[in-house]
Design an enzyme around this catalytic site. Structure first.
Site, PDB file in Angstrom:
ATOM      1  N   ASN A 175       0.986  -1.026  -0.080  1.00  0.00           N
ATOM      2  CA  ASN A 175      -0.001   0.139   0.074  1.00  0.00           C
ATOM      3  C   ASN A 175       0.719   1.213  -0.038  1.00  0.00           C
ATOM      4  O   ASN A 175       2.091   1.010   0.067  1.00  0.00           O
ATOM      5  CB  ASN A 175      -0.821  -0.003   1.148  1.00  0.00           C
ATOM      6  CG  ASN A 175      -0.017   0.054   2.554  1.00  0.00           C
ATOM      7  OD1 ASN A 175       0.779  -0.314   2.918  1.00  0.00           O
ATOM      8  ND2 ASN A 175      -0.529   1.048   3.279  1.00  0.00           N
ATOM      9  N   CYS A 233       2.067   3.434   2.261  1.00  0.00           N
ATOM     10  CA  CYS A 233       2.774   3.699   3.144  1.00  0.00           C
ATOM     11  C   CYS A 233       3.613   2.406   3.721  1.00  0.00           C
ATOM     12  O   CYS A 233       4.633   2.316   4.693  1.00  0.00           O
ATOM     13  CB  CYS A 233       2.303   4.083   4.568  1.00  0.00           C
ATOM     14  SG  CYS A 233       1.474   5.873   4.098  1.00  0.00           S
ATOM     15  N   GLU A 272       3.098  -0.553   5.023  1.00  0.00           N
ATOM     16  CA  GLU A 272       3.033  -1.303   6.091  1.00  0.00           C
ATOM     17  C   GLU A 272       1.878  -2.701   5.684  1.00  0.00           C
ATOM     18  O   GLU A 272       2.191  -3.670   6.273  1.00  0.00           O
ATOM     19  CB  GLU A 272       2.045  -0.605   7.111  1.00  0.00           C
ATOM     20  CG  GLU A 272       0.752  -0.312   7.002  1.00  0.00           C
ATOM     21  CD  GLU A 272       0.568   0.872   6.326  1.00  0.00           C
ATOM     22  OE1 GLU A 272      -0.713   1.533   6.436  1.00  0.00           O
ATOM     23  OE2 GLU A 272       1.605   1.627   5.694  1.00  0.00           O
TER      24      GLU A 272
END
Length: 974
Positions: free
Chosen positions: A472, A474, A476
């Site tokens: 995704n 970011c 994570e």
């Protein structure tokens, strides 16, 4: 499932013991101009103004909420769970303008979130009885109101609008899986099933217009951005530049399509609000266009710099040419030989490298009797036209590297770039040359980040479904293409008992219930494509995480960069994920494991065993890992029973998993928690340390929030300082919040310059929202008429963004500085009275604090903290490694290498000053100042001083609303 009460009492509303207050929400720019305003906002009394503002500005439904509602009876649903719709008869009796409104109370939001999770849990058969459903509903509302946990932003935007208010709308092309039949269906409307997932990974094929191809991806991304979600894709399937096309001709290359996708993302505000679309672009290190991709953002930053400098120079010199033409009379005024001033202006313009055509055009415009050129100038503002003009600004860019690549870097070996059409070698380069380019680009522009492909797939629970290729936005959530993950985060500061010990029992209970929230959200969700709906439903990946570990450590008097700090971080992370997987196995025992569990059971149990080994502190014996993890060091965990509880949670998770399998292919991530961290009043986000003790955050769409770390007084208390000492230290850091009795600039010196009592009252009311006192001295505070008529200032000066009212009124720089420190504080604790040197590390932040601070966390301390948490996270950790301006290119490369060797799955770097504009800052430089460098002033915090200091010394705890797990507890108002 059976749900036990922990925070609430049967028969009582969870709101009965929580005081609520009415407030106004207002967000202003530093110059005082209003960006957002809303009156009569109802929030829990303990919430800060920042949290209240976030709820009101970002999460309240702004329109379409009927002023009169009625229940819709459903035979199979308890009456207290019946959904609501507009009461048309009652609405007819109201004036048309009053019939539909927006949300205005936090209670409305808590009810629609918790109620929607409960109704779908009821329909899905997750509760053993109505009593369990009611308990769940009460417990979730309690935790939301007490800021103990929060779902990701799309839940706040979308969840419950249909159930709570009957809001409806035409379908947007989403799909869902019917939980009763298992069949994928096209959504019939936009809101009955919300889009609660924040994190998506979407595959892309090397096809222009067909389903699953390039243009189809832009459409799917648009559906996600509209409802507040983010997406990432690995674009390595796309052909490189000049590779052959099937119909003849040559491909325009990867970068041409990335630029189109970037423009599309930039045109959409996430969730329909002023929130940037979130996007991740991943490219494998062996792609033929990898060099262009690595250098993309750094080159675009150079373009912005050129636009800013070039536009301002052009405006200056071209107008100087016109003014020179108009400064004299006669026909020779347009000829340099006859007009010396024109000659000088032209020569100055040529020295500044203004294009000759522009110079000649300025002369011609003067002939046409034009007196001034309106030449647009650009700034480095990230919302400004400069950044909007260039590409690559709407995504995080990441290079995907394997162990083979990193080993080639280490040995200075060759690295092949592979054509996508035939798999042949396009070019052979030195791996170290690519590595050097990555280091330079990251140093220059904070991109690209890295994802460590081999490590990621070593921890893959479902390799039967294919490799993990992307993440995704970011980094994570890492799983299969065309899947999604919905997130929630627990606020660690809210899981301490009265003695300030970490409450293991309360944390386990919350982890279990929030895991259930995310599981139910999979069932109720709609998705942007049929394939994502199907795979997300079949694998049921979750993203439970936490926020505020930095605040928790600071409040406990423990340095972030310490063995003890890392030990507690590891133990809490292990406890959370172990409990989440145990809960997942418990749900599987009742509802069945996820669809593809059996074919992946061997791999998943191997991964669970590796997690368990790390929780037990084992250094060897790991199965199938190319890079060993950093195990939990029990000796470094000072919190009583925490390490033991963490190990036991993994024993249980493995035992239940062997019996029942798991309901979810993944359970946890650590997300950035930026906005939801603010709504929970977290002092620090995710796994981050604090950025600075006092800082401000610029919001997309305009406006600033001043953010002050409220853990400082608690830390001083934990370290044994007396109340009077705490008062002095805190005041030193954040000021007195007033100019009454201040040195230099005060009520008396202001009255002597024409300020009335009314003006001083307005001034004092504005100081509480100021970063720096000079931002309060403007026409917005006092009114333009007062400034012109009473103070003798000019209207033109007042409208100049760089105008310094205090200097114009005759105050010296040192007087302004002294008054600012008195009112708004130094923004640091270095040099504070009473504070012992050995305690300074407790307050160290990612950057130096204030204008004069010198201490900050070493960049490797960030990485080592990530390394102790990563073995206990299903996905990965969103974390930017903050580096000082002085960090070198070699430091950037070393940071990435250390991340790989310590077993991280991904990493991104941010060197202070590497971007021309940055949203989170401890200090801001006034970019309107040209020559007078003494005007470059730090942005100061708005002073909380009176409220903060008095609150702390009167209660010896500052944060009064610690959640209590015992029944019958009456909540204090903060």
């Amino acid at each position: 499932m059976r749900i036990a009460r922990f925070f609430t009492t049967e028969g009582r509303s969870p709101f009965d013991d929580i005081q609520f207050r009415e407030t106004a929400s207002e967000i202003r720019n530093p110059d005082g101009s209003i960006v957002f305003q809303m009156n009569k906002v109802v929030v829990p009394d303990g919430w800060s103004q920042v949290a209240s503002d976030i709820l009101a500005q970002k999460y309240f439904r702004k329109a379409g909420v009927a002023a009169k509602l009625k229940k819709v009876e459903e035979e199979t649903v308890p009456s207290w769970l019946w959904r609501s719709i507009p009461d048309d008869d009652a609405l007819e009796k109201l004036p048309e303008v009053d019939r539909f409104v927006g949300e205005s109370s936090a209670k409305q939001v808590f009810r629609r979130l918790a109620g929607t999770w409960t109704i779908w849990g009821w329909k899905g058969g997750y509760f053993d009885s109505e009593t369990d459903a009611r308990t769940y509903y009460d417990e979730m509302r309690y935790m939301l109101a007490n800021q103990m946990g929060a779902p990701n932003s799309p839940q706040w935007f979308n969840t419950g609008l249909h159930w709570a208010y009957g809001i409806d709308g035409p379908a947007q092309g989403h799909h869902y899986v019917n939980h009763e039949t298992g069949e994928v269906a096209l959504s019939e409307n936009a809101y009955e099933r919300p889009q609660p997932h924040a994190c998506f990974i979407q595959g892309i094929q090397d096809d222009l217009v067909n389903e699953g191809g390039i243009m189809d991806l832009w459409v799917r991304e648009a559906r996600l951005f509209k409802y507040g979600s983010g997406t990432g894709s690995n674009f390595s399937n796309l052909r490189g530049q000049n590779e052959p096309l099937s119909g003849g001709g040559k491909s325009s290359g990867l970068m041409s399509f990335l630029k189109i996708g970037d423009r599309a993302a930039g045109a959409i505000k996430s969730g329909g609000t002023t929130r940037r679309a979130a996007k991740m672009v991943v490219v494998d290190a062996d792609h033929p266009d990898i060099v262009d991709f690595i250098e993309w953002k750094s080159k675009e930053e150079q373009k912005v710099s050129a636009l800013v400098a070039g536009s301002r120079l052009s405006e200056k010199h071209l107008n100087a040419i016109i003014h020179a033409c108009n400064a004299v009379k006669g026909t020779g005024r347009f000829t340099p030989a006859d007009n010396p001033q024109l000659k000088k202006s032209i020569l100055d313009a040529r020295r500044a490298m203004i294009p000759e055509n522009s110079i000649q055009r300025a002369v011609e415009l003067a002939r046409e009797q034009v007196e001034d050129i309106v030449f647009p100038t650009y700034s480095t503002d990230w919302d400004g036209e400069g950044y909007l003009t260039v590409s690559g600004q709407n995504a995080n860019n990441t290079v995907r590297v394997t162990n083979e690549f990193l080993e080639a870097v280490d040995s200075d070996g060759d690295w092949d770039l592979i054509r996508r059409t035939d798999g042949e070698v396009e070019e052979t380069v030195k791996a170290r040359d690519l590595w050097n380019k990555i280091g330079l680009a990251a140093w220059s522009s904070a991109d690209p980040g890295l994802q460590f492909h081999t490590t990621i797939n070593d921890w893959h629970t479902c390799p039967g479904g294919g490799e993990i290729n992307a993440s995704n936005p970011c980094s994570e959530y890492m799983f299969l293409d065309d899947t999604a993950c919905n997130l929630a985060s627990l606020n660690l500061m809210m899981f301490r008992d009265k003695a300030k010990n970490f409450d293991i029992e309360a944390f386990n209970h919350a982890t279990r219930l929030w895991t259930l929230v995310l599981e139910i959200s999979v069932m109720m969700a709609q998705f942007p494509s049929a394939r994502i709906a199907q795979l997300s439903y079949e694998y049921r990946t979750l993203g439970l995480g936490y926020a505020n570990i930095g605040g928790l450590l600071m409040a406990s008097g423990i340095p972030y960069d310490s063995d003890e700090g890392r030990g507690i971080t590891a133990a809490i992370t292990a406890l959370m994920t172990g409990t989440a997987y145990a809960t997942s196995a418990e749900i599987a025992g009742e509802m069945g494991a996820f669809l593809h569990y059996e074919e992946n059971s061997e791999s998943m149990l191997r991964v669970i065993r590796n997690h368990r080994r790390a929780a037990h502190g084992e250094a060897e014996g790991y199965e199938g890992l190319s890079v060993p993890p950093v195990p939990l060091e029990t000796a470094h965990v000072s919190s009583f029973g925490l390490a033991e509880a963490a190990a036991k949670s993994w024993d249980l998770a493995l035992r239940l998993g062997e019996l029942f399998g798991y309901r979810n292919a993944q359970a946890t991530v650590i997300a950035p928690t930026g906005t939801i961290g603010l709504v929970m009043d977290c002092d620090t986000t995710g796994i981050e340390p604090d950025f600075a003790l006092v800082k401000f955050k610029k919001l997309a769409g305009g406006g600033y929030f001043r953010i002050i770390n409220r853990a400082v007084p608690e830390a001083l208390d934990s370290l044994g300082y007396k109340e009077t000492q705490v008062h002095d230290i805190v005041t030193y850091a954040i000021g007195n919040g007033t100019l009454r009795d201040a040195p230099g600039v005060n009520h008396e010196t202001l009255r002597a310059r024409g300020f009335t009592d009314d003006a001083i009252t307005k001034l004092e009311e504005s100081l509480g929202n100021a970063f720096d006192i000079k931002f309060v001295f403007n026409k917005y505070t006092f009114g333009e008429d007062f400034c012109v008529e009473k103070l003798g200032l000019s209207a033109d000066d007042l409208n100049d963004i760089g105008f310094n009212m205090l200097k114009s009124l005759g105050f010296e720089t040192d007087e302004i500085e002294a008054a600012n420190d008195y009112c708004c504080g130094t923004m640091m604790v270095e040099g504070a009275p009473h504070l012992k040197d050995e305690h300074l590390p407790v307050f160290d932040c990612a950057t130096a604090c204030g204008a004069k601070g010198t201490r900050y966390l070493a960049w490797d301390s960030h990485i080592r903290t990530l390394a102790v948490a990563q073995p206990f996270i299903s996905g990965a950790i969103s974390k930017t490694i903050n580096m000082p301006k002085s960090a070198t290119i070699a430091d950037c490369k070393e940071a990435y290498e250390l991340s790989w060797r310590l077993g991280l799955k991904a990493n991104a770097l941010y060197r202070d000053g590497s971007k021309l504009s940055q949203p989170l800052s401890a200090i801001v430089i006034d970019e309107t100042v040209e020559d007078d460098f003494e005007e470059d002033r730090p942005v100061r915090p708005a002073a909380l001083a009176e409220a903060l200091v008095k609150d702390f010394v009167s209660d010896r705890g500052f944060r009064k609303r610690l959640p209590q797990r015992r029944k019958g507890y009456t909540q204090k108002a903060s």
